[in-house]
Design an enzyme around this catalytic site. Structure first.
Site, PDB file in Angstrom:
ATOM      1  N   GLU A 166      26.562  41.940  37.009  1.00 34.56           N
ATOM      2  CA  GLU A 166      27.912  42.156  36.487  1.00 34.56           C
ATOM      3  C   GLU A 166      28.194  43.652  36.448  1.00 34.56           C
ATOM      4  O   GLU A 166      27.859  44.319  35.453  1.00 34.56           O
ATOM      5  CB  GLU A 166      28.019  41.628  35.058  1.00 34.56           C
ATOM      6  CG  GLU A 166      27.852  40.150  34.909  1.00 34.56           C
ATOM      7  CD  GLU A 166      28.588  39.673  33.666  1.00 34.56           C
ATOM      8  OE1 GLU A 166      29.526  38.883  33.808  1.00 34.56           O
ATOM      9  OE2 GLU A 166      28.249  40.122  32.560  1.00 34.56           O
ATOM     10  N   GLY A 207      36.385  42.472  32.442  1.00 34.67           N
ATOM     11  CA  GLY A 207      37.413  42.600  31.403  1.00 34.67           C
ATOM     12  C   GLY A 207      38.826  42.837  31.919  1.00 34.67           C
ATOM     13  O   GLY A 207      39.058  43.014  33.120  1.00 34.67           O
ATOM     14  N   GLY A 245      34.110  35.079  32.327  1.00 35.17           N
ATOM     15  CA  GLY A 245      34.607  35.514  31.023  1.00 35.17           C
ATOM     16  C   GLY A 245      35.989  34.948  30.746  1.00 35.17           C
ATOM     17  O   GLY A 245      36.150  33.784  30.378  1.00 35.17           O
ATOM     18  N   HIS A 289      23.969  41.479  27.841  1.00 35.30           N
ATOM     19  CA  HIS A 289      25.343  41.591  28.347  1.00 35.30           C
ATOM     20  C   HIS A 289      25.792  43.054  28.224  1.00 35.30           C
ATOM     21  O   HIS A 289      25.423  43.729  27.256  1.00 35.30           O
ATOM     22  CB  HIS A 289      26.278  40.667  27.556  1.00 35.30           C
ATOM     23  CG  HIS A 289      27.637  40.586  28.164  1.00 35.30           C
ATOM     24  ND1 HIS A 289      28.593  41.548  27.936  1.00 35.30           N
ATOM     25  CD2 HIS A 289      28.188  39.691  29.023  1.00 35.30           C
ATOM     26  CE1 HIS A 289      29.683  41.233  28.623  1.00 35.30           C
ATOM     27  NE2 HIS A 289      29.469  40.108  29.290  1.00 35.30           N
ATOM     28  N   SER A 305      35.514  39.539  36.326  1.00 32.84           N
ATOM     29  CA  SER A 305      36.843  39.134  36.817  1.00 32.84           C
ATOM     30  C   SER A 305      36.792  37.992  37.831  1.00 32.84           C
ATOM     31  O   SER A 305      37.552  37.971  38.801  1.00 32.84           O
ATOM     32  CB  SER A 305      37.595  40.333  37.405  1.00 32.84           C
ATOM     33  OG  SER A 305      37.753  41.333  36.433  1.00 32.84           O
TER      34      SER A 305
HETATM   35  P1  PGA Z   1      35.477  38.642  32.785  1.00 33.81           P
HETATM   36  O1  PGA Z   1      34.195  38.811  31.856  1.00 33.81           O
HETATM   37  O2  PGA Z   1      35.247  37.458  33.684  1.00 33.81           O
HETATM   38  O3  PGA Z   1      36.570  38.439  31.825  1.00 33.81           O
HETATM   39  O4  PGA Z   1      35.636  39.935  33.575  1.00 33.81           O
HETATM   40  C1  PGA Z   1      32.907  38.699  32.343  1.00 33.81           C
HETATM   41  C2  PGA Z   1      31.939  38.918  31.234  1.00 33.81           C
HETATM   42  O5  PGA Z   1      32.342  39.127  30.082  1.00 33.81           O
HETATM   43  O6  PGA Z   1      30.742  38.868  31.454  1.00 33.81           O
END
Ligand code: PGA
Length: 258
Positions: A171, A177, A239, A92, A218
């Site tokens: 990603e 985030g 996430g 990750h 996101s």
């Molecule tokens: P998010 O996180 O969907 O909150 O952007 C994705 C992730 O942590 O892999």
């Protein structure tokens, strides 16, 4: 380190599992922190309608690359498999950066370390969800080479016939985030094709036909449909939206109807 507390993890998990009892074609893998895994498995087994939902699975967020030995504080793939875990997130982007350190001492896990984890996961019969993605995009398209290097190095030495177990999560770091903007579905579509080409060149088209390429960064109930339709995503790594039962359920149902 989400959700905060075992009670909230259980509540979230139970609520989502109940609401997806009619989901037939979508596989839903919950990847909570290590300490909640066993608890969630017991909650799941205790639910009366469990037999109807064959597609709920458990995944971990990390593993150590050695199978056993004197590695205080670490958790192996075998240990995870033993408690019913069948998937594991590997590499990750948060782990690829400080404050985590790597084998060489540099900030974050390196491709070399992630490659060892991939091998260890497969050896333990876990399906690895390998995360790749660039930190930023540049006009000269150097980001494509960056992602290519991640894939090639992280999958180095993986046998062709193990590839059907592998899931690749694209990603882009800039899309992950709070406060970030998701990628555009067309940007994902381009990456999806690019990743398939890299895999096909390395392992042969036949051996990679089962590899799922999913999108993360996101993801929410509003943009999921376009990633599936336009981007041809095989699924998502969710996430923040997975911490809200209603939002997560909507994403699952959108995926089911596509
Ligand atoms: P998010 O996180 O969907 O909150 O952007 C994705 C992730 O942590 O892999």
């Amino acid at each position: 380190m989400n959700p905060e507390g075992g009670k909230e993890a259980e509540r979230l998990f139970s609520s989502v599992v109940k609401s997806i009892s009619d989901v037939k074609n979508t596989e839903v893998i919950f990847c909570p922190p290590f300490v909640y895994l066993d608890k969630l498995k017991k909650v799941y087994l205790g639910q009366s309608h469990t037999s109807e939902i064959k597609k709920v699975g458990l995944g971990a967020q990390n593993l150590f690359f050695e199978d056993s030995g004197a590695y205080t504080g670490e958790i192996s793939g075998e240990m995870l498999y033993d408690i019913g875990v069948r998937y594991v997130i590997v590499g990750h982007s948060e782990r690829r950066n400080p404050p985590f350190s790597s084998l060489g001492g540099a900030g974050g896990e390196s491709n070399l370390e992630i490659n060892k984890k991939m091998k260890s996961a497969l050896k333990a019969r876990l399906r690895p969800i390998l995360c790749v993605g660039e930190k930023e995009r540049d006009e000269n398209h150097k980001y494509l080479n960056f992602v290519k290097t991640q894939i090639v190095e992280c999958l180095d030495g993986i046998p062709k016939d193990s590839m059907r177990e592998v899931i690749i999560a694209y990603e882009p770091v800039w899309a992950i985030g709070k406060g970030a903007v998701p990628a555009n579905p067309l940007e994902f579509q381009e990456m999806n094709i690019f990743i398939k080409k890299i895999l096909s060149d390395k392992f042969g088209a036949k051996n990679i036909s089962k590899v799922r390429i999913i999108y993360g960064g996101s993801v929410d109930a509003k943009n999921a449909e376009e990633f599936l339709k336009i981007g041809q995503a095989d699924g998502f790594l969710v996430g923040r939206a997975s911490l809200d039962a209603k939002k997560f359920e909507k994403i699952i149902k959108t995926t089911e109807s596509e």
